[in-house]
Write a protein that holds these residues in place. Structure first.
Motif, PDB file in Angstrom:
ATOM      1  N   THR A  26       0.832  -1.206   0.000  1.00 34.27           N
ATOM      2  CA  THR A  26       0.000   0.000   0.000  1.00 34.27           C
ATOM      3  C   THR A  26       0.868   1.258   0.000  1.00 34.27           C
ATOM      4  O   THR A  26       0.630   2.195  -0.775  1.00 34.27           O
ATOM      5  CB  THR A  26      -0.949  -0.001   1.209  1.00 34.27           C
ATOM      6  OG1 THR A  26      -1.819  -1.145   1.106  1.00 34.27           O
ATOM      7  CG2 THR A  26      -1.787   1.268   1.274  1.00 34.27           C
ATOM      8  N   GLN A  27       1.879   1.277   0.845  1.00 33.66           N
ATOM      9  CA  GLN A  27       2.771   2.441   0.910  1.00 33.66           C
ATOM     10  C   GLN A  27       3.557   2.612  -0.385  1.00 33.66           C
ATOM     11  O   GLN A  27       3.728   3.733  -0.878  1.00 33.66           O
ATOM     12  CB  GLN A  27       3.713   2.310   2.105  1.00 33.66           C
ATOM     13  CG  GLN A  27       2.997   2.400   3.433  1.00 33.66           C
ATOM     14  CD  GLN A  27       3.881   2.017   4.604  1.00 33.66           C
ATOM     15  OE1 GLN A  27       5.028   1.615   4.435  1.00 33.66           O
ATOM     16  NE2 GLN A  27       3.344   2.135   5.804  1.00 33.66           N
ATOM     17  N   ALA A  28       4.019   1.516  -0.951  1.00 31.75           N
ATOM     18  CA  ALA A  28       4.788   1.583  -2.194  1.00 31.75           C
ATOM     19  C   ALA A  28       3.914   2.038  -3.361  1.00 31.75           C
ATOM     20  O   ALA A  28       4.349   2.842  -4.195  1.00 31.75           O
ATOM     21  CB  ALA A  28       5.420   0.224  -2.497  1.00 31.75           C
ATOM     22  N   ILE A  29       2.688   1.553  -3.410  1.00 34.13           N
ATOM     23  CA  ILE A  29       1.771   1.963  -4.480  1.00 34.13           C
ATOM     24  C   ILE A  29       1.447   3.453  -4.355  1.00 34.13           C
ATOM     25  O   ILE A  29       1.314   4.155  -5.370  1.00 34.13           O
ATOM     26  CB  ILE A  29       0.501   1.098  -4.478  1.00 34.13           C
ATOM     27  CG1 ILE A  29       0.810  -0.326  -4.951  1.00 34.13           C
ATOM     28  CG2 ILE A  29      -0.602   1.729  -5.320  1.00 34.13           C
ATOM     29  CD1 ILE A  29       1.148  -0.456  -6.425  1.00 34.13           C
ATOM     30  N   ALA A  30       1.361   3.955  -3.141  1.00 41.24           N
ATOM     31  CA  ALA A  30       1.131   5.395  -2.953  1.00 41.24           C
ATOM     32  C   ALA A  30       2.289   6.188  -3.560  1.00 41.24           C
ATOM     33  O   ALA A  30       2.070   7.220  -4.214  1.00 41.24           O
ATOM     34  CB  ALA A  30       0.955   5.724  -1.476  1.00 41.24           C
TER      35      ALA A  30
END
Length: 80
Positions: A26-30
């Motif tokens: 989730t953090q990487a996709i953000a």
């Protein structure tokens, strides 16, 4: 900022990940949605469209729609 598109199959894979892997994804996709070329690596030939997101236990193939400002999740592989 790019919008994220994830089909039902890839969403099910994402939902089935262990919580820590899901949170990292989730953090990487953000970060990808903020700056997709800086946050990813080329997938094969560097055409700026097919990209990979490589984390310690995840390999994600993405398609970047630059004209539509979209990031499409093409494949998620959990290596853990």
């Amino acid at each position: 900022m790019y919008a994220l598109h994830c089909d039902a199959t890839n969403q099910a894979v994402w939902d089935s990940l262990p919580q820590d892997a899901s949170e990292r994804l989730t953090q990487a996709i953000a970060r990808v949605c903020h700056d997709p070329l800086a946050a990813t690596e080329p997938y094969g030939e560097d055409d700026g469209i097919m990209r990979t997101l490589v984390l310690s236990d995840l390999f994600v193939v993405l398609y970047l729609g630059h004209q539509t400002k979209t990031v499409h999740v093409f494949q998620i592989d959990y290596l853990g």
